[in-house]
Design a protein around this motif. Structure first.
Motif, PDB file in Angstrom:
ATOM      1  N   TYR A 253     -65.397  20.675  18.015  1.00  0.00           N
ATOM      2  CA  TYR A 253     -65.579  21.568  16.865  1.00  0.00           C
ATOM      3  C   TYR A 253     -65.317  23.025  17.225  1.00  0.00           C
ATOM      4  N   ALA A 254     -65.440  23.350  18.485  1.00  0.00           N
ATOM      5  CA  ALA A 254     -65.212  24.733  18.904  1.00  0.00           C
ATOM      6  C   ALA A 254     -63.763  25.003  19.305  1.00  0.00           C
ATOM      7  N   ASP A 255     -62.975  23.956  19.445  1.00  0.00           N
ATOM      8  CA  ASP A 255     -61.597  24.091  19.933  1.00  0.00           C
ATOM      9  C   ASP A 255     -60.654  24.246  18.736  1.00  0.00           C
ATOM     10  N   ASP A 256     -60.332  25.485  18.395  1.00  0.00           N
ATOM     11  CA  ASP A 256     -59.512  25.745  17.210  1.00  0.00           C
ATOM     12  C   ASP A 256     -58.123  25.128  17.302  1.00  0.00           C
ATOM     13  N   ALA A 257     -57.644  24.872  18.510  1.00  0.00           N
ATOM     14  CA  ALA A 257     -56.299  24.324  18.664  1.00  0.00           C
ATOM     15  C   ALA A 257     -56.184  22.916  18.082  1.00  0.00           C
ATOM     16  N   LEU A 258     -57.295  22.245  17.912  1.00  0.00           N
ATOM     17  CA  LEU A 258     -57.284  20.882  17.398  1.00  0.00           C
ATOM     18  C   LEU A 258     -57.254  20.825  15.876  1.00  0.00           C
ATOM     19  N   TRP A 259     -57.469  21.961  15.229  1.00  0.00           N
ATOM     20  CA  TRP A 259     -57.669  21.984  13.785  1.00  0.00           C
ATOM     21  C   TRP A 259     -56.479  22.636  13.092  1.00  0.00           C
ATOM     22  N   THR A 260     -56.177  22.164  11.899  1.00  0.00           N
ATOM     23  CA  THR A 260     -55.177  22.835  11.079  1.00  0.00           C
ATOM     24  C   THR A 260     -55.735  24.186  10.622  1.00  0.00           C
ATOM     25  N   GLU A 261     -54.880  25.029  10.106  1.00  0.00           N
ATOM     26  CA  GLU A 261     -55.337  26.316   9.595  1.00  0.00           C
ATOM     27  C   GLU A 261     -56.379  26.125   8.487  1.00  0.00           C
ATOM     28  N   GLU A 262     -56.104  25.186   7.601  1.00  0.00           N
ATOM     29  CA  GLU A 262     -57.057  24.905   6.524  1.00  0.00           C
ATOM     30  C   GLU A 262     -58.359  24.343   7.089  1.00  0.00           C
ATOM     31  N   GLY A 263     -58.233  23.472   8.084  1.00  0.00           N
ATOM     32  CA  GLY A 263     -59.416  22.900   8.716  1.00  0.00           C
ATOM     33  C   GLY A 263     -60.260  23.944   9.416  1.00  0.00           C
ATOM     34  N   ARG A 264     -59.614  24.881  10.099  1.00  0.00           N
ATOM     35  CA  ARG A 264     -60.369  25.960  10.756  1.00  0.00           C
ATOM     36  C   ARG A 264     -61.117  26.803   9.734  1.00  0.00           C
ATOM     37  N   ALA A 265     -60.470  27.071   8.610  1.00  0.00           N
ATOM     38  CA  ALA A 265     -61.122  27.866   7.576  1.00  0.00           C
ATOM     39  C   ALA A 265     -62.357  27.142   7.043  1.00  0.00           C
ATOM     40  N   TRP A 266     -62.229  25.830   6.811  1.00  0.00           N
ATOM     41  CA  TRP A 266     -63.399  25.077   6.353  1.00  0.00           C
ATOM     42  C   TRP A 266     -64.486  25.078   7.421  1.00  0.00           C
ATOM     43  N   THR A 304     -66.772  11.498   7.870  1.00  0.00           N
ATOM     44  CA  THR A 304     -66.254  12.847   8.028  1.00  0.00           C
ATOM     45  C   THR A 304     -65.437  13.225   6.806  1.00  0.00           C
ATOM     46  N   ASN A 305     -65.021  14.477   6.773  1.00  0.00           N
ATOM     47  CA  ASN A 305     -63.962  14.817   5.824  1.00  0.00           C
ATOM     48  C   ASN A 305     -62.613  14.665   6.532  1.00  0.00           C
ATOM     49  N   GLN A 306     -61.534  14.952   5.812  1.00  0.00           N
ATOM     50  CA  GLN A 306     -60.211  14.725   6.390  1.00  0.00           C
ATOM     51  C   GLN A 306     -59.910  15.694   7.526  1.00  0.00           C
ATOM     52  N   HIS A 307     -60.437  16.921   7.431  1.00  0.00           N
ATOM     53  CA  HIS A 307     -60.206  17.908   8.495  1.00  0.00           C
ATOM     54  C   HIS A 307     -60.779  17.415   9.821  1.00  0.00           C
ATOM     55  N   ALA A 433     -57.933   9.946  -4.337  1.00  0.00           N
ATOM     56  CA  ALA A 433     -57.693  11.083  -3.439  1.00  0.00           C
ATOM     57  C   ALA A 433     -58.775  12.124  -3.636  1.00  0.00           C
ATOM     58  N   PHE A 434     -59.125  12.811  -2.571  1.00  0.00           N
ATOM     59  CA  PHE A 434     -60.102  13.889  -2.613  1.00  0.00           C
ATOM     60  C   PHE A 434     -59.563  15.096  -1.851  1.00  0.00           C
ATOM     61  N   ARG A 435     -60.103  16.249  -2.192  1.00  0.00           N
ATOM     62  CA  ARG A 435     -59.794  17.433  -1.401  1.00  0.00           C
ATOM     63  C   ARG A 435     -60.206  17.190   0.048  1.00  0.00           C
ATOM     64  N   ARG A 436     -59.459  17.772   0.943  1.00  0.00           N
ATOM     65  CA  ARG A 436     -59.620  17.435   2.356  1.00  0.00           C
ATOM     66  C   ARG A 436     -60.976  17.863   2.923  1.00  0.00           C
TER      67      ARG A 436
END
Length: 702
Positions: A253-266, A304-307, A433-436
């Motif tokens: 969860y702390a490793d931003d490199a694993l997350w999409t830009e949208e995922g990091r924002a969430w 989980t959610n999709q992110h 479908a749901f928002r990510r």
């Protein structure tokens, strides 16, 4: 669980109409009973009126929503003549997602008592029961059969059985209580080691036939999509809580490199450090179920959610040096067919699905489906694919906004269903479908594949009517006829003179050009349309300033165009405009206090124009203006003959629509301008145009 097996969605084939009637009647009552039973887990009335999460209404809304949906759709379909409670049927109509037109402002609602909503639900039950018992039924039931709308109401409530259970799971524990008919699984242990299963290449066709649906279906399921997949590998099990723990403990969860830009924002917004339903107590982990917290069942699927699911796959890819990702829709269907799970619910292997076993997840190695486990059931499975329209997609005229607002590249498909997925939801051919960033009872399995995850175009570019209206509002002028919504807005502003210009209402706003034009003069403009497809265009222009669309030239040949607010010098006023979905014959009470109401080409498309005209004065301030335009094209497909306000003979004399307007508006209005004729042209193809004259009248409230 003590509850008997919940009946599955009916098969709509056969020749015994009375047997089908009884099956649908039982299906309706079982669904209505189970939905009300879900709300019995709330401890007191306060639990209904406190929001479980900020982005959704309080649960009182969902308690009423599914009942009002029945009435609103049955009225729209002409199966009911009268409403039961117009106030409820407006208040509880819209607001279940995060669309900008979902009005989640609590200050605008004076929620009724739980007892009042319960009494209303009883009235709805009696009304629908009578309709099912008395309505003529012919088989088979398909998309065009009026009984499709009855099934629509039942299946809609089954969807909200699940989504409401998720909200209850997000409620504070002191608002809920145990219930014998919502008993979770009590078995847990350590998780099995997850391994990979080879899935062979496959070719198949997705999509259903409207003329022979077999079971009820939503609009996005119909069409034709030929699919082919290469060889890939899929995880034998859904990802368990134990398998996901390694990602959490590795600092995923702390490793931003694993997350999409949208995922990091969430992740930043939510301050997420672990799955939402996980609770850390010292060195121990617990899991929030719907009605209680339990020691972590490590062999249950993680939710989980999709992110989060995507970040885990990126982490596992790094750990294994393999191309790990979520499945695409085609890949999920390929592994489903490989596992021998058939298209329709009830035909396949046992699964933790449809409330057949538990009111919770269970072990990921309990239900085998071929060499895989939980291909269906236990929890939904997030996919890589945003929902998109299959070739041949059409909206149903009674529910044109079920899917179209989600064709925005922001909603990802989930497949397989969960322990509470019932009815159509339990069908592998369904497409939800749901928002990510949303939470459902959803987890995931992963695949290993060198093939890139293709992303079909998710925007609904085949909506010809919407594209024609975008061109009508924002595109070229044809044959020297001025832009119609611009002309009307200028006429309205001129008629206002020195009158107060606080708020204006553009009712039947379509894609919103007049709303933006009125904002040049008014402090605030509200655009309302029955169709979410239309108001979605105005909303997109507010958010993005521009949009692309396609026009039919001839046959399958298209022209691609773009429009923007800036090209019409409207970008600076966009902040004064808001769009909502609404029924002009039954608007929410909050839509009042206007200095101008523009109803352009609306009255001859309403199911009850008299209901609108007899109450519209209540929405206007004294001295405010009502501007009506219409070509008076009365058609029974929109307005029953007995609801027409003109265009027929009465007592042997012609009764025009203007005569009807004068009779209905005379008590509260005086005619101050008109009738005037204003032309408009709508482009249908490169060589076919619709030229029409609208009669315009302007009325001042006394």
């Amino acid at each position: 669980m003590s509850q008997p097996i919940f009946p599955q969605t009916p098969r709509l084939t056969g020749s015994d109409a009375e047997s089908m009637r009884q099956q649908i009647l039982a299906y309706f009552h079982a669904t209505f009973d189970r939905y009300e039973q879900l709300f019995e887990v709330l401890k007191d009335d306060a639990a209904y009126t406190v929001k479980p999460i900020a982005l959704r209404h309080p649960l009182i809304f969902y308690f009423g929503h599914t009942a009002t949906f029945f009435i609103n759709k049955l009225v729209l379909a002409g199966l009911l003549e009268e409403r039961i409670n117009p106030q409820f049927e407006s208040m509880f109509a819209i607001g279940v997602d995060e669309m900008s037109w979902d009005d989640l402002n609590d200050a605008r609602y004076d929620w009724p008592t739980v007892a009042a909503v319960r009494a209303y639900r009883k009235q709805v039950r009696q009304t629908v029961d009578h309709l099912i018992r008395s309505k003529t039924l012919s088989l088979p039931i398909n998309w065009d059969n009026p009984w499709w709308v009855i099934l629509m109401g039942i299946e809609h409530e089954r969807i909200h059985l699940e989504t409401s259970s998720v909200l209850i799971r997000q409620h504070r524990l002191d608002y809920v209580q145990p219930h014998p008919d919502w008993e979770p699984c009590r078995e847990s242990s350590l998780a099995p080691q997850n391994t990979l299963v080879d899935i062979p290449a496959a070719s198949f066709r997705l999509g259903r036939d409207r003329s022979e649906p077999q079971i009820y279906g939503w609009d996005n399921e119909f069409g034709r999509h030929p699919a082919s997949t290469g060889n890939f590998q899929a995880s034998r099990h859904l990802v368990s809580n134990q398998e996901f723990l390694a990602f959490v403990e590795a600092g995923g969860y702390a490793d931003d490199a694993l997350w999409t830009e949208e995922g990091r924002a969430w992740k930043t917004f939510a301050q997420a450090e672990q799955p939402t339903f996980w609770i850390r107590q010292g060195r121990q982990w617990r899991l929030r179920l719907m009605l209680e917290e339990v020691p972590m069942p490590w062999n249950w699927p993680v939710e989980t959610n999709q992110h989060e699911a995507k970040a885990f796959c990126n982490w596992l890819a790094r750990q294994t040096n393999q191309p790990v990702r979520l499945p695409t829709e085609d890949e999920w269907q390929a592994l489903r067919l490989f596992a021998g799970v058939p298209d329709l619910p009830g035909d396949g292997p046992d699964a933790n699905l449809g409330l057949a076993h538990f009111a919770s997840s269970c072990a990921v190695d309990r239900y085998a489906h071929g060499p895989l486990f939980d291909v269906i059931g236990n929890v939904w499975q997030w996919l890589e694919t945003p929902i998109y329209p299959l070739p041949g997609f059409e909206v149903h005229p009674c529910y044109d906004d079920f899917t179209t607002p989600t064709f925005d590249d922001r909603h990802n498909l989930i497949k397989g269903g969960s322990w509470i997925s019932c009815g159509n939801e339990a069908a592998p051919v369904s497409r939800y479908a749901f928002r990510r960033h949303f939470f459902q009872h959803a987890g995931f399995r992963y695949v290993v594949s060198d093939a890139p995850a293709g992303r079909p175009a998710s925007h609904y570019e085949t909506d010809r009517l919407v594209s024609e209206y975008i061109e009508f509002h924002y595109g070229a002028e044809y044959y020297g006829v001025p832009n119609f919504p611009l002309t009307l807005a200028r006429m309205a502003i001129s008629a206002m003179g020195n009158k107060p210009a606080g708020k204006a209402l553009d009712l039947g706003c379509a894609t919103g050009r007049a709303s933006f034009e009125l904002a040049r003069h008014f402090n605030k403009v509200t655009g309302i349309d029955f169709s979410a497809r239309f108001i979605g265009i105005g909303t997109q222009l507010i958010e993005q300033g521009r949009l692309g669309y396609t026009l039919v030239d001839e046959g399958e040949l298209l022209s691609h165009k773009e429009c923007s607010l800036a090209e019409h010098d409207l970008a600076s006023v966009a902040g004064k405009v808001e769009f909502f979905q609404g029924d002009a014959c039954n608007l929410k009470p909050i839509f009042t206090g206007y200095d101008l109401i523009l109803a352009a080409n609306l009255i001859d498309r309403l199911y009850s124009p008299a209901r609108f005209l007899e109450s519209v004065h209540e929405r206007l301030n004294p001295g405010g203006l009502l501007m009506l335009t219409s070509p008076y094209t009365w058609l029974e497909e929109h307005t029953k003959r007995e609801e027409w306000i003109g265009g027929f003979k009465k007592d042997g004399e012609n009764l025009t629509t203007l005569d009807g307007l004068k009779a209905m508006l005379g008590e509260h209005f005086r005619l101050v301008n008109g009738p005037l004729e204003v032309p408009f042209v709508i482009r249908e193809t490169k060589r076919k145009f619709q030229h029409t004259l609208a009669e315009v009248t302007i009325w001042e409230r006394r």
